[in-house]
Scaffold this motif. Structure first.
Motif, short mmCIF file in Angstrom:
data_model
loop_
_atom_site.label_atom_id
_atom_site.label_comp_id
_atom_site.label_asym_id
_atom_site.label_seq_id
_atom_site.Cartn_x
_atom_site.Cartn_y
_atom_site.Cartn_z
N CYS A 113 0.84 -1.19 0.00
CA CYS A 113 0.00 0.00 0.00
C CYS A 113 0.88 1.26 0.00
O CYS A 113 1.72 1.41 0.89
N CYS A 155 -5.14 2.57 8.10
CA CYS A 155 -4.99 3.12 6.76
C CYS A 155 -6.28 2.93 5.97
O CYS A 155 -6.82 1.82 5.90
N CYS A 163 -5.86 0.76 2.33
CA CYS A 163 -5.77 -0.71 2.34
C CYS A 163 -6.58 -1.31 3.48
O CYS A 163 -6.59 -2.51 3.67
N GLU A 175 0.02 4.24 0.55
CA GLU A 175 -0.43 5.21 1.54
C GLU A 175 0.30 5.01 2.88
O GLU A 175 0.70 5.97 3.52
N CYS A 176 0.45 3.75 3.28
CA CYS A 176 1.02 3.46 4.60
C CYS A 176 2.32 2.67 4.50
O CYS A 176 2.86 2.23 5.52
ZN LIG Z 1 -2.31 1.18 3.68
#
Ligand SMILES: [Zn+2]
Ligand SMILES: [Zn+2]
Length: 389
Positions: free
Chosen positions: A181, A203, A206, A183-184
């Protein structure tokens, strides 16, 4: 009587011509207002109810097909769109539309106690590598009294979710198509600053899984499961009664990632019988006989679930007399023999008389004595006693 359901447009406070965008904005505005976490503990329940109501309305009005069915046929037009005929959280597909309002999809779900409720599409709160168990399903079957006597097998067809054959439940078009992911960076959590605090929240991208699917499987649209037809035979044991729930282990929805299947619960309803009334394991029926049969006594055949049996009616049988046919009732669900059949005798007076019949009865009346009718005699004795000063 169920309470009449509110109009979906009224629930969201929009006109019938409202655009998809207006519907969405109305829903988000109401969702902010009714989010249970914004309410004191005392009316949290109420807020949750309200939230569910607007979610149901949004689920229907945000979908062009469901909205058109609702416009044409009202609530009955969309019942089929809900898994259990009535809206439940399983039917709601728009939690994503709220995640930016309430700090993450998992937070939205958990604030309604829904975490782990969704097995598919990564909606569960399970940790990476851990699949969610399949949900239980319910069905209903009707049986007749003769089937209760012997037990029976009834075919049942229903729909249940199976692990998607195209992606083996991964939800991904390409089996290896999962990427960390972005994002994280695979942590499953992101840090957020709010005033003095820095908090770690799940997050959003995900949903805490740490990885995301590159491209969703087209067969299951990334859900990992598809709805399939299932046919099986339900063995209904002898002695079942209305309200009994039979558990068919492992016949519910499929779990993901090897997690166990849910169960299927089949609720039994016993159809009313035209002759026999059920009281536990005993059966009651009425048996009409003529005034002459009751007076002289007779032998006649009485119906039971196993066929007719010969019954002796003694002379002088009164209307309403109960006779017991031992072991002619229903078997007990817990075993241990059958109940009895109770026969209530109804005495019928001739509706008409022939000239000769009338003559004979007049003759009988002349020779009758008071003590032949003890009930009548007793009644008038009481009347006389009460009339005396
Ligand atoms: Zn994530
Ligand atoms: Zn698939």
């Amino acid at each position: 009587m169920p309470v009449a359901k509110k109009d979906y447009y009224e629930v969201l406070g929009v006109g019938r011509q409202a655009s998809a965008d207006e519907v969405k904005q109305a829903f988000r505005r109401l969702a902010m207002k009714h989010h249970p976490d914004r309410h004191a503990t005392t009316n949290k329940k109420e807020a949750e109810e309200k939230f569910k109501e607007i979610s149901e309305a949004y689920e229907v009005l945000s979908d062009a097909q469901k909205r058109s069915a609702y416009d044409q046929y009202g609530h009955s037009g969309v019942e089929g769109a809900f898994r259990h005929g009535n809206f439940s959280w399983e039917d709601f597909t728009h939690f994503e539309d709220l995640s930016d309002l309430f700090g993450g999809l998992d937070d939205v779900l958990s604030s309604f106690g829904l975490g782990g409720m969704f097995g598919a599409g990564g909606r569960s709160r399970s940790r990476p590598g851990q699949g969610a168990a399949g949900e239980d399903l319910g069905a209903a079957l009707e049986v007749d009294l003769p089937q209760v006597l012997t037990g029976t097998e009834i075919p049942l067809a229903y729909k249940r979710r199976e692990v998607c054959a195209a992606c083996s439940g991964t939800g991904s078009r390409d089996p290896k198509g999962r990427v960390t992911c972005p994002e994280c960076q695979g942590h499953g959590q992101v840090r957020m600053s709010s005033g003095f605090f820095t908090m770690a929240t799940t997050c959003r991208r995900c949903r805490g899984q740490g990885e995301i699917i590159k491209e969703a499987c087209p067969a299951c649209r990334g859900q990992g499961r598809t709805v399939e037809d299932r046919k099986l035979t339900v063995r209904v044991p002898a002695g079942v009664d209305s309200g009994v729930r039979l558990k068919l282990s492992g016949e519910g929805e499929a779990g993901l990632k090897g997690a166990p299947r849910g169960d299927l619960y089949v609720e039994i309803r016993v159809r009313p019988h035209p002759l026999f009334e059920r009281h536990g394991d005993d059966l009651y029926c009425e048996l009409p006989i003529s005034m002459v049969q009751a007076s002289l006594g007779c032998e006649l055949s009485a119906p039971t679930l196993d066929g007719t049996v010969t019954m002796k009616i003694p002379p002088g049988t009164q209307p309403g007399s109960l006779f017991r046919l031992r072991g002619k009732g229903l078997p007990s669900l817990r075993g241990g023999g059958r109940g009895d059949q109770m026969v209530r005798v109804e005495v019928e007076i001739p509706a008409r008389l022939t000239a000769q019949g009338k003559k004979l009865l007049e003759e009988f009346s002349r020779i009758s004595e008071d003590h032949l009718f003890p009930g009548i005699e007793k009644f008038w004795r009481q009347v006389k006693g009460w009339m005396k000063p």
